[in-house]
Write an enzyme that holds these catalytic residues in place. Structure first.
Site, PDB file in Angstrom:
ATOM      1  N   GLN B 222       0.824  -1.204   0.000  1.00  0.00           N
ATOM      2  CA  GLN B 222       0.000   0.000   0.000  1.00  0.00           C
ATOM      3  C   GLN B 222       0.863   1.261   0.000  1.00  0.00           C
ATOM      4  O   GLN B 222       0.346   2.358  -0.122  1.00  0.00           O
ATOM      5  CB  GLN B 222      -0.903   0.032   1.246  1.00  0.00           C
ATOM      6  CG  GLN B 222      -1.880  -1.129   1.326  1.00  0.00           C
ATOM      7  CD  GLN B 222      -2.648  -1.198   2.618  1.00  0.00           C
ATOM      8  OE1 GLN B 222      -2.782  -2.266   3.193  1.00  0.00           O
ATOM      9  NE2 GLN B 222      -3.184  -0.080   3.106  1.00  0.00           N
ATOM     10  N   ARG B 369      -7.998  -0.861   8.678  1.00  0.00           N
ATOM     11  CA  ARG B 369      -9.049   0.078   8.259  1.00  0.00           C
ATOM     12  C   ARG B 369      -9.253   1.141   9.340  1.00  0.00           C
ATOM     13  O   ARG B 369     -10.344   1.343   9.847  1.00  0.00           O
ATOM     14  CB  ARG B 369     -10.342  -0.674   7.979  1.00  0.00           C
ATOM     15  CG  ARG B 369     -11.185   0.074   6.956  1.00  0.00           C
ATOM     16  CD  ARG B 369     -12.237  -0.752   6.306  1.00  0.00           C
ATOM     17  NE  ARG B 369     -12.898   0.099   5.318  1.00  0.00           N
ATOM     18  CZ  ARG B 369     -13.635  -0.362   4.329  1.00  0.00           C
ATOM     19  NH1 ARG B 369     -13.800  -1.645   4.167  1.00  0.00           N
ATOM     20  NH2 ARG B 369     -14.202   0.459   3.472  1.00  0.00           N
ATOM     21  N   CYS B 370      -8.161   1.821   9.666  1.00  0.00           N
ATOM     22  CA  CYS B 370      -8.111   2.594  10.900  1.00  0.00           C
ATOM     23  C   CYS B 370      -6.943   3.562  10.838  1.00  0.00           C
ATOM     24  O   CYS B 370      -5.913   3.254  10.284  1.00  0.00           O
ATOM     25  CB  CYS B 370      -7.910   1.593  12.045  1.00  0.00           C
ATOM     26  SG  CYS B 370      -7.430   2.292  13.613  1.00  0.00           S
ATOM     27  N   GLU B 739     -12.499   4.557   6.424  1.00  0.00           N
ATOM     28  CA  GLU B 739     -12.511   3.723   7.617  1.00  0.00           C
ATOM     29  C   GLU B 739     -13.602   4.106   8.616  1.00  0.00           C
ATOM     30  O   GLU B 739     -13.767   3.406   9.625  1.00  0.00           O
ATOM     31  CB  GLU B 739     -11.160   3.844   8.322  1.00  0.00           C
ATOM     32  CG  GLU B 739     -10.976   5.208   8.974  1.00  0.00           C
ATOM     33  CD  GLU B 739      -9.542   5.507   9.341  1.00  0.00           C
ATOM     34  OE1 GLU B 739      -8.665   5.251   8.507  1.00  0.00           O
ATOM     35  OE2 GLU B 739      -9.316   5.983  10.451  1.00  0.00           O
TER      36      GLU B 739
END
Lengths: 178, 794
Positions: B222, B369-370, B739
């Protein structure tokens, strides 16, 4: 037949192979495979049909779903030799040469995919449902897709895609019938 | 002539169909395992079956004997190249291949490179490792016991298993607030370990070309530019001779931020074999060794005035980081942005203490996701708020409203010192309550209770910090957290845009072009977006923590404005007027005094290459590096209603209403997709998805038979609503969104279930709310902990 095949420098014990003939996306394909070779690997590495993905190795996620004589199966836990004499449809065979299948169109129109990794398996499971049940309820769609995991969409748009494809297919068959 | 219709050209606000879908729906994506290079070899990893053991010996001779095996690597061999250990993203070290001992189940012990992956797997099985088992630690309490074995005996100055002891906030001020309190409410919980489990596992193909000394690595990452920097430092290779290519990613969710041992092994293997080496992780490897999320014990208390005003908050966290401190997070903050908790409430003072511990579990602590522990912060916040409302006997919605930061109170300093800048919290709550039919549901709930049915409603409201930087406060390993975009407009008015972000399903190829369309009036379909190749993309920090739109998206707008500024000069030249006399409307410059006289942006582009004025540099290209002045602060209100079956502990979601305020929406369709995906991960964590360990450190949840992910069948439907408060500092008014639902959603589900069983007096059930835990709470009338070790049936 390859024009050139390298012979291993060190002579090795012969690996047992078995010849299989499989109809893949309507085309007859013949290969010599190790008996332990998984169908998913034959499709991906042998036939270079890389639209069939592998996500879990344990038949849970459904990324590797293909149609086996029209029924959805998980190709990561099926041996290539088990497909001998059968018909396999992968995502590459879902649409026509230039046209998209209504399921493919619907997934795009309804934003039924994000990363795209589960999408081929999801679409094939959906097609298998619509072949059997042309006008499914939302619950029928959710149940039919319950062998396929998506980590991105939350399924709501996938369900919408399948219901929308069903309508489109029904419209098509009505038009064909008239 | 008039300005273009922005929606028609696929600009901001258009529900533009995604361009990346054209390949994905045809099975033509290009994921890591789809890439085949000539002469490529395959790598498989041998992992430790034990959680803590000394390695007495590793015998690889039988593996070498298998035909088709090209290389077998062990830690000892890595050490000769100084590659047995590597740095983590949190200034710790992590073993690439174990040398002295293994510290968690699944740790990398050896690897085999062979002609095909089947042979490599066979050869891994032929490696014989002699282990001497050591006592195992699976939670922070065990880690800090007096007789605890030392996990990191490889490190100097590490006398115990404590990684850090950290605090933030105002201790004295908070103590005073508690002295003045009419009532103190407390709560204690465990946010269980979870795994992002993107559907595609991790992998890499390293290709070292000795003739050019160039190393190309295809990698599921990513953050390709961070990896390039890390490889340059770890492998001591010159940075300009390293090319990282992140192809299509089958999801990321934070799992694909760190540098994993497998990547490093494949690089060394390619250097040694002079062949491309592919490593594709299997699912078990993914779940038991790569970056997990959460695993934090939280406790705290809230000082309350009788009328419902919150006076202060105390928090303490004990985080279980596993065997290596590998959190992917800004370096200034030891427990991520945990101190963003309570940002939406007007609370005068707060204090947080945090400890981190080593255990014999997989390392990671990625932002699943944070935004760096924000998920735990907001879960704790909303569970604490719920407990306080209950203790006060106040309505949960009114308690929140009473304590919200008011719309006219921005900018607002949060109790831990962040600066929030915008929001309409009360309005979002109103929209949510109306949508769910709050008052009606409360009546239904009372009536249902008379018939023995248990209904519950749970609210979660929160604002969270998305889009790190600014660079003053945010860096990873010293690299500042800005981002970038480069735009080249060709002479025919078509363009290519590259950014330092990296899409993994978010749809950047579609939405970035919409920003360019908004700024320049070029149809979105005329803008090709590329990301992920460090040889072509400008340097950026990548995509995670919902930072793409806040940072890279802002850079896209800024570079477009630079292009427009230059195009204005070209327009003045073409129109034969001075630049000051030229005005802009979407897609066109015109003479202010004669609006009919104008030139399109495409005509300006042609002039940039064929008819530029004297003294003006040819071409129409630019880049922008964007360092945001602040984080963006989206707000969300999630309300779940559930029914709990008292006979089984099974709970069903009746309704889930989501009200999100993420500022201006670039593509509403994509935003809604992000919210629904996020809600599903929230539901997953609340209902079934977790990784735990038995007393021997065996991972329970090492495959998708044990690690339960919700399917279309279990997943509820969602009702989405929006409120728009533009971000005051973002060039297009956007805030992060990816998120929010994962961060804020879990508390809504958990609060709803606990509301349904409120009469039992149970204050907490640890996630996931498995039926047996809920049943135990109902029948035994006590709180239910989910902390490891778990009992495992033989």
């Amino acid at each position: 037949m390859a024009l050139f095949e390298e012979i291993a420098a060190e002579p090795s014990e012969p690996v047992p192979v078995r010849r299989v003939t499989i109809s893949v996306n309507g085309e007859r394909r013949t290969a010599d495979v190790e008996p332990r070779l998984l169908l998913a690997h034959l499709l991906r590495q042998g036939l270079r049909l890389t639209g069939t993905h592998i996500g879990c190795d344990t038949t849970n996620c459904g990324a590797c779903t293909v149609l086996f004589d029209g029924k959805p199966v998980k190709s990561c836990t099926m041996l290539a030799v088990q497909a001998d004499g059968h018909e396999i449809t992968t995502v590459e065979g879902l649409g026509g040469a230039s046209e998209l299948h209504p399921v493919q169109e619907a997934f795009k129109d309804e934003h039924g995919l994000q990363c795209g990794f589960c999408t081929p398996g999801m679409m094939l499971a959906a097609k298998a449902l619509l072949d059997e049940v042309p006008d499914p309820t939302e619950d029928e769609v959710r149940w039919a897709l319950s062998g396929n995991v998506c980590r991105c969409t939350g399924y709501q748009n996938i369900v919408k895609s399948v219901l929308s494809a069903a309508q489109k297919l029904q419209g098509q068959s009505a038009a064909d019938g008239s | 002539m008039t300005a273009l219709d922005e929606i028609k050209i696929g600009g901001m606000g258009a529900r533009r169909r995604r361009v990346e879908d054209n390949r994905f729906i045809r099975g033509r994506g290009n994921y890591i395992d789809d890439i085949v290079l000539p002469g490529m070899l395959h790598m498989e990893i041998l992992r430790s079956p034990l959680a803590h053991a000394r390695i007495n010996s590793i015998d690889t001779s039988k593996a070498w004997d298998i035909p088709g095996v090209r290389l077998v690597l062990t830690g000892e061999m890595m050490a000769t190249r100084n590659l047995a250990w590597m740095p983590t993203l949190s200034y710790d070290t992590q073993a690439v291949l174990a040398t002295d001992k293994v510290r968690f189940q699944g740790q990398e012990v050896a690897c085999v490179i062979a002609d095909d992956p089947y042979i490599a797997k066979d050869a891994c099985e032929a490696i014989v490792v002699d282990y001497e088992p050591l006592p195992v630690i699976v939670n922070p309490t065990q880690a800090t016991a007096d007789d605890a074995p030392l996990i990191r005996d490889d490190k100097e100055n590490q006398p115990d298993n404590v990684i850090y002891d950290w605090e933030v906030g105002d201790r004295a001020g908070t103590d005073q607030a508690f002295e003045r309190a009419d009532l103190v409410s407390t709560i204690q919980l465990h946010y269980p370990r979870s795994h992002p489990a993107p559907l595609e596992c991790c992998g890499s193909i390293a290709d070292f070309d000795r003739s050019t000394s160039k190393l190309t690595v295809y990698m599921t990452t990513q953050a390709p530019h961070i990896v390039r920097a890390a490889v340059a430092l770890i492998a001591e290779l010159p940075e300009h001779m390293i090319r990282i290519i992140s192809p299509d990613l089958g999801g990321g969710f934070g799992n694909k931020v760190p540098v994993y041992p497998g990547y490093v092994m494949s690089i060394l293997a390619s250097i040694l074999t002079e062949r491309p080496v592919k490593w594709i992780e299997d699912r078990t490897g993914n779940l038991i060794s790569t970056g997990f999320g959460r695993d934090v014990y939280l406790q705290g208390e809230m000082a309350l005035r009788r009328d419902g005003k919150i006076l202060g908050v105390r928090m303490h966290t004990d985080a279980d980081h596993g065997a290596f401190f590998g959190d992917a997070q800004p370096s200034k903050f030891k427990i991520g942005l945990m101190h963003s908790a309570f940002a939406c409430y007007d609370i005068p003072t707060a204090h947080l203490t945090a400890r981190g511990m080593y255990t014999n579990k997989a390392p990671g602590g990625v932002a699943y996701r944070c935004s760096f522990r924000v998920t735990e912060a907001m879960f704790f916040q909303e569970r604490m708020v719920q407990a306080a409302a209950d203790d006060l006997g106040m309505d949960q919605a009114e308690f929140r409203r009473l304590n919200f930061v008011r719309d006219d109170d921005f900018p607002h300093r949060t109790p831990f010192g962040f600066l929030t800048d915008s929001g309409q919290y009360g309005k979002c709550l109103d929209v949510g309550l109306k949508a769910v039919g709050y008052q009606d549901f409360l009546k239904q709930k009372e009536e249902a209770k008379k018939r023995g049915r248990l209904l519950g409603i749970g609210i979660s409201t929160m604002t969270e910090p998305l889009g790190a930087g600014n660079s003053r406060e945010y860096d990873i390993l010293g690299i500042k957290m800005f981002d970038s975009a480069e735009l080249r407009v060709h002479m025919t008015g078509k363009a290519i845009l590259r950014t330092g972000a990296k899409t993994q399903g978010q749809g950047h190829e579609t939405t970035w072009a919409q920003i360019v369309a908004h700024e320049l009036g070029l149809p979105a379909e005329d803008v090709l977006v590329e990301e992920g190749d460090t040889d072509t993309a400008p340097f950026g920090m990548g995509t995670y923590a919902s930072r793409s739109t806040p940072v890279a998206g802002a850079a896209v707008a800024m570079v477009s404005r630079k292009i427009r500024a230059k195009a204005r000069k070209l327009a003045a030249h073409l129109l034969e007027v001075s630049e000051e006399d030229v005005d802009w409307e979407l897609g066109r410059f015109y003479v202010r005094s004669a609006p009919d006289r104008g030139v399109t942006i495409q005509e300006c582009a042609m002039a940039a290459y064929s008819n530029m004025p004297d003294g003006l540099e040819p071409g129409l290209e630019g880049n922008a590096y964007y360092d945001p002045p602040n984080l963006t602060w989206p707000f969300a209100c999630y309300i779940a209603t559930v029914e709990v079956d008292p006979e089984t502990g099974v709970w069903d979601v009746l309704n889930m209403v989501a009200v999100d305020d993420c500022g201006v929406r670039i593509n509403p369709m994509v935003v809604e997709g992000q919210i629904m995906g996020g809600l599903t991960e929230a539901y997953a964590m609340a209902s079934m998805q977790f990784i735990t360990f038995d007393a021997e450190g065996n991972c329970v949840g090492s495959n998708f038979m044990d690690y339960l992910l919700p399917t279309a069948w279990e997943t509820p439907g969602y009702e989405l609503h929006e409120v728009v408060t533009p971000c005051p500092h973002h060039p297009i008014g956007a805030k992060g969104i990816g998120e929010c639902a994962t961060v804020g959603g879990p508390a809504a589900f958990v609060n709803a279930v606990l509301d349904a069983i409120k009469d039992t007096g149970v204050r907490n059930i640890d996630m996931p709310l498995l039926p047996d835990r809920v049943y135990e709470a109902i029948t035994e009338r006590h709180d239910v902990s989910g902390a490891p070790p778990v009992k495992v049936d033989d």
